[in-house]
Every structure is written in structure tokens, then in C-alpha cells.
Design a protein around this motif. Structure first.
Motif, mmCIF file in Angstrom:
data_model
loop_
_atom_site.group_PDB
_atom_site.id
_atom_site.type_symbol
_atom_site.label_atom_id
_atom_site.label_comp_id
_atom_site.label_asym_id
_atom_site.label_seq_id
_atom_site.Cartn_x
_atom_site.Cartn_y
_atom_site.Cartn_z
ATOM 1 N N GLU B 1 0.985 -1.005 0.185
ATOM 2 C CA GLU B 1 0.106 0.123 0.008
ATOM 3 C C GLU B 1 0.881 1.230 -0.083
ATOM 4 N N ALA B 2 0.319 2.323 -0.371
ATOM 5 C CA ALA B 2 0.931 3.540 -0.628
ATOM 6 C C ALA B 2 1.078 4.154 0.896
ATOM 7 N N GLY B 3 2.160 5.039 1.175
ATOM 8 C CA GLY B 3 2.295 5.272 2.479
ATOM 9 C C GLY B 3 1.661 6.616 2.503
ATOM 10 N N VAL B 4 2.058 7.370 3.671
ATOM 11 C CA VAL B 4 1.619 8.861 3.928
ATOM 12 C C VAL B 4 2.530 9.702 3.128
ATOM 13 N N THR B 5 1.827 10.449 2.371
ATOM 14 C CA THR B 5 2.433 11.470 1.436
ATOM 15 C C THR B 5 2.390 12.934 2.001
ATOM 16 N N GLN B 6 3.603 13.639 1.978
ATOM 17 C CA GLN B 6 3.449 14.966 2.279
ATOM 18 C C GLN B 6 4.158 15.799 1.537
ATOM 19 N N PRO B 25 -3.125 10.790 3.707
ATOM 20 C CA PRO B 25 -2.768 9.420 4.647
ATOM 21 C C PRO B 25 -2.948 8.232 3.504
ATOM 22 N N ILE B 26 -2.602 7.461 4.402
ATOM 23 C CA ILE B 26 -3.049 5.950 3.662
ATOM 24 C C ILE B 26 -4.460 5.652 3.543
ATOM 25 N N SER B 27 -4.845 5.301 2.114
ATOM 26 C CA SER B 27 -6.253 4.980 1.926
ATOM 27 C C SER B 27 -6.835 4.175 2.970
ATOM 28 N N GLY B 28 -8.002 4.636 3.423
ATOM 29 C CA GLY B 28 -8.838 3.840 4.555
ATOM 30 C C GLY B 28 -8.595 4.247 6.195
ATOM 31 N N HIS B 29 -7.588 4.953 6.207
ATOM 32 C CA HIS B 29 -7.296 5.325 7.593
ATOM 33 C C HIS B 29 -7.913 6.541 8.276
ATOM 34 N N ASP B 30 -8.853 6.257 8.990
ATOM 35 C CA ASP B 30 -9.750 7.338 9.493
ATOM 36 C C ASP B 30 -8.994 8.283 10.273
ATOM 37 N N ASN B 31 -7.998 7.877 11.007
ATOM 38 C CA ASN B 31 -7.391 8.764 11.981
ATOM 39 C C ASN B 31 -6.135 9.400 11.195
ATOM 40 N N LEU B 32 -6.155 10.837 11.400
ATOM 41 C CA LEU B 32 -5.054 11.620 10.574
ATOM 42 C C LEU B 32 -4.703 12.490 11.953
ATOM 43 N N TYR B 33 -3.389 12.710 11.778
ATOM 44 C CA TYR B 33 -2.511 13.383 13.000
ATOM 45 C C TYR B 33 -1.400 14.539 12.317
ATOM 46 N N TRP B 34 -1.485 15.694 12.942
ATOM 47 C CA TRP B 34 -0.461 16.469 12.568
ATOM 48 C C TRP B 34 0.385 16.765 13.912
ATOM 49 N N TYR B 35 1.694 16.577 13.731
ATOM 50 C CA TYR B 35 2.782 16.781 14.700
ATOM 51 C C TYR B 35 3.661 17.488 14.257
ATOM 52 N N ARG B 36 4.710 18.240 15.107
ATOM 53 C CA ARG B 36 5.584 19.184 14.800
ATOM 54 C C ARG B 36 6.831 18.796 15.800
ATOM 55 N N ARG B 37 7.940 18.850 14.839
ATOM 56 C CA ARG B 37 9.326 18.773 15.798
ATOM 57 C C ARG B 37 10.020 19.944 15.325
ATOM 58 N N VAL B 38 10.401 20.556 16.591
ATOM 59 C CA VAL B 38 11.259 21.829 16.495
ATOM 60 C C VAL B 38 12.753 21.829 17.064
ATOM 61 N N GLY B 71 -13.519 16.128 3.011
ATOM 62 C CA GLY B 71 -14.211 14.811 2.807
ATOM 63 C C GLY B 71 -13.602 13.717 3.375
ATOM 64 N N GLY B 72 -12.779 13.972 4.530
ATOM 65 C CA GLY B 72 -12.094 12.763 5.168
ATOM 66 C C GLY B 72 -11.026 12.210 4.428
ATOM 67 N N THR B 73 -10.444 12.972 3.395
ATOM 68 C CA THR B 73 -9.394 12.339 2.743
ATOM 69 C C THR B 73 -8.018 12.963 2.967
ATOM 70 N N TYR B 74 -7.610 13.767 2.179
ATOM 71 C CA TYR B 74 -6.230 14.479 2.355
ATOM 72 C C TYR B 74 -6.562 15.713 3.417
ATOM 73 N N CYS B 92 3.024 14.540 9.324
ATOM 74 C CA CYS B 92 1.407 13.783 9.343
ATOM 75 C C CYS B 92 1.688 12.432 9.585
ATOM 76 N N ALA B 93 0.517 11.990 10.097
ATOM 77 C CA ALA B 93 0.803 10.530 10.510
ATOM 78 C C ALA B 93 -0.769 9.923 10.263
ATOM 79 N N SER B 94 -1.183 8.791 10.010
ATOM 80 C CA SER B 94 -2.324 8.266 10.005
ATOM 81 C C SER B 94 -2.377 6.752 10.610
ATOM 82 N N SER B 95 -3.512 6.542 10.959
ATOM 83 C CA SER B 95 -3.522 5.213 11.271
ATOM 84 C C SER B 95 -5.164 4.559 11.463
#
Lengths: 112, 117
Positions: B1-6, B25-38, B71-74, B92-95
Motif C-alpha cells: 500500500e502507498a504510504g503517507v505522502t506530504q 494519508p493511507i487510504s482507509g485510515h480514518d485517523n489523521l494527525y499533525w505533529y511538529r518537531r522543533v 471529505g475525510g481524505t487529504y 503527518c501520520a495516519s492510523s
């Protein structure tokens, strides 16, 4: 709020030596995950621990979850140059839902 | 499957400008997160979408940050106007979610390195 502390911040070892990073939470965790980020890369999921006192192994990596579910450790036996990177622990509590709270990470460098 | 693309992988903008980051996100992953590393510090949570809904946005630093998930996608994360302290790597991460109390690990994207000058 919930805090996850990770030590040490940096660790430099000779190839073949062991390495351990420790993770402590200010609150009880429902589960904890470990990630590895290679230099210039992104975090990659390694493992999840859920049960009190749980120990899991992946080849030379041993992961432990404390009895009180407030601390965890990752131990690497006989490090190899491919182990270089930053190791993060990340935990969830019963109230944080899906959100993971990450530790500061331990950056491992290895002298070949 | 394709990974998470940013996209983009890198962005250099001047203080006061606007930048929009995108995550697929990965197709079908309902959960999407944004994180930041400084500056090599911890990976800090920004917000969490479940499908198109914001489940938790407690980590958003201020109202200069706006996230959407059409639409719950990108998803997009817009910073307007950007400040110097916004510099960092935005992940960005998805699960999946499987049942109550069951979780998968996150799949992270490669991140967007944002530099505000």
C-alpha cells in the motif's frame, strides 16, 4: 498535562556495545509505543506494549513496560551501525484517546 | 500500500507570508494527525482528525494555524501569517482504529521542513 520524559538525550557507543533508553510518564499509560527515526528520515513504528510488565523482543531489541505502566525501556544488544538514529517512546492515557504523547527522543550514534 | 505522502518536503518563506502543507494519508485510515518537531526536541502533537472531523485540536499553538480535512481524505495545514518560531518539521501520520481501546501504530509521512526567515 501528560508528560513523557526520555533519557538520555544523547548516547554514543562503540559498535558492539549495548544501548538502553528509558521513558517515564507523569501519568499511568494505557499503552506505549516505540518509534525509530533515522537521520533525515521520519519516525517508523517499532512496537506497542499494552500489558503491565510486558516484555517483547525483536531480534537484538528488547522492550519492557513497567509494572505500574508509567515507565518503559528499549535495550539494544550488540549495537550495529544500522541502529543509528533517534528512538522515541510515545504513550497514551485513558483520557488522551488516540493521541500519542512523545518523549524527547534519545539520539544514538555509533563508532564503527 | 502507498504510504503517507506530504507536500512540499521543504518550504522556506518569509515572516508574515502564508504556507499551506498537505498530507495524503493511507487510504482507509480514518485517523489523521499533525505533529511538529522543533530544533531536535520532542515531537509535539498539533491535532487529530477522525475522518473529516477534528477530534482533538488541543495542540494547535494559536489561531494562525488552520487545519482542514476535506471529505475525510487529504488534509491541509495552513500557517498564516508565519512567524519565526513556526520553523520546524511538520509530520503527518495516519492510523487505523480497530475497536474500543485497540490501537495501531502510526504511519508517518516524510515531513515538511518549514523554515521561516
Amino acid at each position: 498535562g501528560q508528560q513523557v520524559m526520555q533519557i538520555p538525550q544523547y548516547q554514543h557507543v562503540q559498535e558492539g556495545e549495548d544501548f538502553t533508553t528509558y521513558c517515564n510518564s507523569s501519568t499511568t499509560l494505557s499503552n506505549i509505543q516505540w518509534y525509530k527515526q533515522r537521520p533525515g528520515g521520519h519516525p517508523v513504528f517499532l512496537i506497542q506494549l499494552v500489558k503491565s510488565g510486558e516484555v517483547k523482543k525483536q531480534k537484538r531489541l528488547t522492550f519492557q513496560f513497567g509494572e505500574a505502566k508509567k515507565n518503559s525501556s528499549l535495550h539494544i544488544t550488540a549495537t550495529q551501525t544500522t541502529d543509528v538514529g533517534t528512538y522515541f517512546c510515545a504513550g497514551r492515557t485513558s483520557v488522551s484517546g488516540q493521541k500519542l504523547v512523545f518523549g524527547q527522543g534519545t539520539r544514538l550514534t555509533i563508532n564503527p | 500500500e502507498a504510504g503517507v505522502t506530504q507536500f512540499p518536503s521543504h518550504s522556506v518563506i518569509e515572516k508574515g507570508q502564508t504556507v499551506t502543507l498537505r498530507c495524503d494519508p493511507i487510504s482507509g485510515h480514518d485517523n489523521l494527525y499533525w505533529y511538529r518537531r522543533v530544533m531536535g526536541k520532542e515531537i509535539k502533537f498539533l491535532l487529530h482528525f477522525v475522518k473529516e472531523s477534528k477530534q482533538d485540536e488541543s495542540g494547535m499553538p494559536n489561531n494562525r494555524f488552520l487545519a482542514e480535512r476535506t471529505g475525510g481524505t487529504y488534509s491541509t495545514l495552513k500557517v498564516q501569517p508565519a512567524e519565526l518560531e513556526d520553523s520546524g518539521v511538520y509530520f503527518c501520520a495516519s492510523s487505523h482504529t480497530v475497536g474500543t481501546g485497540k490501537y495501531y501504530g502510526y504511519t508517518f509521512g516524510s515531513g515538511t521542513r518549514l523554515t521561516v526567515v
